[in-house]
Design a protein around this motif. Structure first.
Motif, PDB file in Angstrom:
ATOM      1  N   ALA A  92       0.832  -1.204   0.000  1.00  0.00           N
ATOM      2  CA  ALA A  92       0.000   0.000   0.000  1.00  0.00           C
ATOM      3  C   ALA A  92       0.869   1.258   0.000  1.00  0.00           C
ATOM      4  CB  ALA A  92      -0.945  -0.023   1.201  1.00  0.00           C
ATOM      5  N   MET A  93       0.210   2.394   0.138  1.00  0.00           N
ATOM      6  CA  MET A  93       0.897   3.686   0.096  1.00  0.00           C
ATOM      7  C   MET A  93       1.738   3.868   1.366  1.00  0.00           C
ATOM      8  SD  MET A  93      -0.347   5.314  -2.762  1.00  0.00           S
ATOM      9  CE  MET A  93      -0.857   7.029  -2.723  1.00  0.00           C
ATOM     10  N   ARG A  94       2.860   4.558   1.196  1.00  0.00           N
ATOM     11  CA  ARG A  94       3.779   4.760   2.319  1.00  0.00           C
ATOM     12  C   ARG A  94       4.234   6.206   2.385  1.00  0.00           C
ATOM     13  NH1 ARG A  94       7.825  -0.371   1.006  1.00  0.00           N
ATOM     14  NH2 ARG A  94       6.224  -2.027   1.106  1.00  0.00           N
ATOM     15  N   THR A  95       4.376   6.711   3.608  1.00  0.00           N
ATOM     16  CA  THR A  95       4.938   8.049   3.794  1.00  0.00           C
ATOM     17  C   THR A  95       6.219   7.950   4.612  1.00  0.00           C
ATOM     18  OG1 THR A  95       3.397   8.311   5.661  1.00  0.00           O
ATOM     19  CG2 THR A  95       2.791   9.337   3.576  1.00  0.00           C
ATOM     20  N   LYS A  96       7.058   8.951   4.453  1.00  0.00           N
ATOM     21  CA  LYS A  96       8.348   8.968   5.147  1.00  0.00           C
ATOM     22  C   LYS A  96       8.161   9.131   6.659  1.00  0.00           C
ATOM     23  CE  LYS A  96      11.202  11.048   1.497  1.00  0.00           C
ATOM     24  NZ  LYS A  96      12.065  12.204   1.180  1.00  0.00           N
ATOM     25  N   LYS A  97       9.188   8.699   7.398  1.00  0.00           N
ATOM     26  CA  LYS A  97       9.216   8.869   8.843  1.00  0.00           C
ATOM     27  C   LYS A  97      10.439   9.699   9.234  1.00  0.00           C
ATOM     28  CE  LYS A  97       8.975   4.386   9.790  1.00  0.00           C
ATOM     29  NZ  LYS A  97       8.528   3.703   8.555  1.00  0.00           N
ATOM     30  N   THR A  98      10.305  10.406  10.339  1.00  0.00           N
ATOM     31  CA  THR A  98      11.426  11.152  10.899  1.00  0.00           C
ATOM     32  C   THR A  98      12.368  10.176  11.606  1.00  0.00           C
ATOM     33  OG1 THR A  98      10.252  11.525  12.977  1.00  0.00           O
ATOM     34  CG2 THR A  98       9.980  13.181  11.254  1.00  0.00           C
ATOM     35  N   ALA A  99      13.479  10.702  12.082  1.00  0.00           N
ATOM     36  CA  ALA A  99      14.457   9.854  12.766  1.00  0.00           C
ATOM     37  C   ALA A  99      13.877   9.207  14.022  1.00  0.00           C
ATOM     38  CB  ALA A  99      15.685  10.695  13.140  1.00  0.00           C
ATOM     39  N   ASP A 100      12.886   9.861  14.643  1.00  0.00           N
ATOM     40  CA  ASP A 100      12.271   9.279  15.846  1.00  0.00           C
ATOM     41  C   ASP A 100      10.988   8.517  15.519  1.00  0.00           C
ATOM     42  OD1 ASP A 100      10.805  11.510  15.201  1.00  0.00           O
ATOM     43  OD2 ASP A 100      10.688  12.292  17.251  1.00  0.00           O
ATOM     44  N   GLY A 101      10.793   8.186  14.240  1.00  0.00           N
ATOM     45  CA  GLY A 101       9.727   7.267  13.858  1.00  0.00           C
ATOM     46  C   GLY A 101       8.358   7.866  13.632  1.00  0.00           C
ATOM     47  N   LYS A 102       8.272   9.180  13.454  1.00  0.00           N
ATOM     48  CA  LYS A 102       6.965   9.813  13.235  1.00  0.00           C
ATOM     49  C   LYS A 102       6.754  10.074  11.743  1.00  0.00           C
ATOM     50  CE  LYS A 102       6.807  11.904  17.814  1.00  0.00           C
ATOM     51  NZ  LYS A 102       6.775  13.169  18.602  1.00  0.00           N
ATOM     52  N   LEU A 103       5.516   9.884  11.313  1.00  0.00           N
ATOM     53  CA  LEU A 103       5.190  10.065   9.903  1.00  0.00           C
ATOM     54  C   LEU A 103       5.217  11.537   9.519  1.00  0.00           C
ATOM     55  CD1 LEU A 103       2.252   7.505   9.710  1.00  0.00           C
ATOM     56  CD2 LEU A 103       4.578   7.198   8.863  1.00  0.00           C
ATOM     57  N   THR A 104       5.545  11.789   8.263  1.00  0.00           N
ATOM     58  CA  THR A 104       5.670  13.151   7.757  1.00  0.00           C
ATOM     59  C   THR A 104       4.733  13.365   6.563  1.00  0.00           C
ATOM     60  OG1 THR A 104       7.357  12.665   6.089  1.00  0.00           O
ATOM     61  CG2 THR A 104       8.125  13.034   8.347  1.00  0.00           C
ATOM     62  N   TYR A 105       4.726  14.591   6.040  1.00  0.00           N
ATOM     63  CA  TYR A 105       3.939  14.881   4.846  1.00  0.00           C
ATOM     64  C   TYR A 105       4.825  14.820   3.593  1.00  0.00           C
ATOM     65  CZ  TYR A 105       5.548  19.633   6.103  1.00  0.00           C
ATOM     66  OH  TYR A 105       6.297  20.727   6.476  1.00  0.00           O
ATOM     67  N   GLU A 106       5.623  13.745   3.529  1.00  0.00           N
ATOM     68  CA  GLU A 106       6.441  13.439   2.363  1.00  0.00           C
ATOM     69  C   GLU A 106       6.184  11.992   1.966  1.00  0.00           C
ATOM     70  OE1 GLU A 106       8.552  15.341   0.692  1.00  0.00           O
ATOM     71  OE2 GLU A 106       8.587  17.132   1.984  1.00  0.00           O
ATOM     72  N   TYR A 107       6.005  11.740   0.663  1.00  0.00           N
ATOM     73  CA  TYR A 107       5.797  10.373   0.215  1.00  0.00           C
ATOM     74  C   TYR A 107       7.133   9.620   0.235  1.00  0.00           C
ATOM     75  CZ  TYR A 107       3.566   6.465  -2.090  1.00  0.00           C
ATOM     76  OH  TYR A 107       3.065   5.215  -2.362  1.00  0.00           O
ATOM     77  N   GLU A 108       7.058   8.319   0.454  1.00  0.00           N
ATOM     78  CA  GLU A 108       8.256   7.483   0.552  1.00  0.00           C
ATOM     79  C   GLU A 108       9.051   7.495  -0.747  1.00  0.00           C
ATOM     80  OE1 GLU A 108      10.992   5.753   2.247  1.00  0.00           O
ATOM     81  OE2 GLU A 108       9.212   5.364   3.473  1.00  0.00           O
ATOM     82  N   ASP A 109      10.357   7.730  -0.619  1.00  0.00           N
ATOM     83  CA  ASP A 109      11.239   7.710  -1.793  1.00  0.00           C
ATOM     84  C   ASP A 109      11.289   6.304  -2.392  1.00  0.00           C
ATOM     85  OD1 ASP A 109      11.921  10.386  -1.548  1.00  0.00           O
ATOM     86  OD2 ASP A 109      13.679   9.969  -0.302  1.00  0.00           O
TER      87      ASP A 109
END
Length: 430
Positions: free
Chosen positions: A300-317
């Motif tokens: 399914a769709m994936r979004t990026k996470k920060t270094a501490d594991g929180k989701l961001t408003y960037e789509y996964e590279d």
């Protein structure tokens, strides 16, 4: 007294045997978990699915456990009735389940959205066009108030804040924005956009939220409703009113049974969805929802996470958007690379599933959940009608009653708000 006592004893004995009979019936309703239950399948569709299972599963003389067949299903409107991501989005709004700061929220609602006016169908109540700049300004103001008084501080209770004009304005305009973006811009813009509302959450947060939202929606009546922003807060976008919001979700027992029967026959099952990975995993895998698909089998769709594991408003590279051609790309990356071949069965309901249903030469059958489409996917519906009843048909179709959110034992579908069953959209019917 003795007569009453004996009468009581006989009554209890009768209840005991009735209970035993009921328990026996419930445990023997389905004795062979490798065979599809009749449920509300179309007779022809069920027969073709069972033949595919028998021809490719453990009952087949050619079955090879080292070269297992596999299938791929879409999730929303295919395995379930309605859309878990959309339902969850509105649940988040109604309950103010957000973790983004006001600055993050302002950025995420504008992420990759063109500044062009939305389609005319999404003009405000006065007929004036709306765009992201106008409605973004209104939502910024609303969210700041909601964050300062509830989301970030809990100065007010949820019951209290729901009575404020700012909440009513936010509820209508944020829900509207999702619809307006989807109805105006391409899928590669609109599909990732809704995922960015998870900004600041961990995957575990999203999974827990998804379960709460699912459980709530599964108890709701299947219906549609209207949201209107308050006259007291026209803001820059004006008064917004939009109807047709869908309420309620349903497990489809036939699809859950199909998935479990496939797995019992040694056929691997995968989900390829345009909803967020962490959302679909919950619905597909938790035993209480009865599908029992392993979490690792969800694509399914994936979004990026920060270094501490929180989701961001960037789509996964380097990960395809799992919609339209992106579904084929993701299946090739994860499944064809693993098995060396494509799926034997694909199930879907709309344009987003067209390519994965037609791109793999190994696919023997496509299951179409009939939503009376007019897009490319509707071409497959036409072929399903032409091939109805054929022993080795390439396409089969299954009808539903959208008023009830359930299958009906036919290929024809009853659209929400109507009572007439139709096999094809009027623009396609011959």
């Amino acid at each position: 007294m003795k007569i009453k006592f004996y009468a009581l004893v006989l009554s209890l004995i009768a209840i005991f045997f009735a209970s035993c009979n009921n328990n026996s019936a419930s445990t023997t309703t389905k004795t062979d978990n490798t065979v599809l239950s009749e449920n509300k399948w179309s007779t022809n569709t069920r027969a073709r699915l069972q033949k595919l299972i028998d021809d490719n599963g453990i009952k087949s003389a050619n079955y090879d456990s080292n070269k297992k067949p596999y299938v791929v299903f879409d999730w929303d409107q295919t395995c379930i009735f309605n859309d878990t991501q959309e339902s969850m989005f509105r649940y988040m709004i109604n309950n103010l389940e957000f973790k983004a700061t006001p600055e993050e929220f302002s950025a995420l609602i504008r992420k990759n959205i063109p500044k062009d006016n939305f389609a005319a169908d999404y003009n405000n109540k006065d007929g004036q066009p709306v765009n992201i700049d106008k409605i973004g300004a209104d939502l910024d103001s609303d969210y700041k108030f909601l964050y300062d008084n509830y989301i970030g501080t809990k100065k007010m209770s949820l019951e209290e804040i729901r009575k404020t004009d700012q909440f009513i304005d936010f509820q209508a305009k944020y829900a509207y924005l999702y619809e307006a973006i989807g109805g105006t811009f391409s899928a590669d813009i609109s599909y990732p956009w809704v995922l960015y509302s998870f900004t600041g959450m961990t995957p575990e947060d999203v999974a827990a939220l998804a379960e709460r939202a699912n459980d709530y929606a599964l108890e709701r009546e299947i219906s549609t409703y209207t949201l209107t922003s308050p006259d007291t807060m026209p803001g820059q976008a004006g008064i917004i009113s939009l109807d047709g919001y869908k309420d309620g979700l349903r497990v489809e027992p036939e699809m859950a049974d199909l998935i479990n029967v496939l797995m019992a026959n040694g056929i691997d099952v995968y989900i390829c969805s345009a909803s967020h990975q962490n959302v679909v995993e919950v619905f597909a895998s938790l035993p209480k929802y009865t599908y029992n698909v392993p979490k690792e089998n969800v694509i399914a769709m994936r979004t990026k996470k920060t270094a501490d594991g929180k989701l961001t408003y960037e789509y996964e590279d380097n990960w395809p958007q799992t919609q339209q051609q992106g579904k084929t790309e993701a299946i090739k990356l994860t499944l064809v690379s693993k098995y060396g071949y494509g799926p034997i069965l694909v199930g879907g309901d709309s344009q987003g599933d067209y390519y994965m249903a037609t791109d793999f030469p190994e696919t023997q059958l496509t299951l179409i959940i009939n939503r009376l489409r007019t897009d490319d996917f509707a071409k497959l519906s036409l072929m399903a009608v032409e091939q109805k009843g054929q022993e080795n048909s390439r396409y089969v179709m299954q009808g539903r009653d959208e008023n009830k959110g359930e299958f009906r034992p036919d290929e024809a579908t009853i659209k929400m708000g109507t009572q007439e069953a139709k096999l094809l959209n009027d623009n396609l019917a011959k």
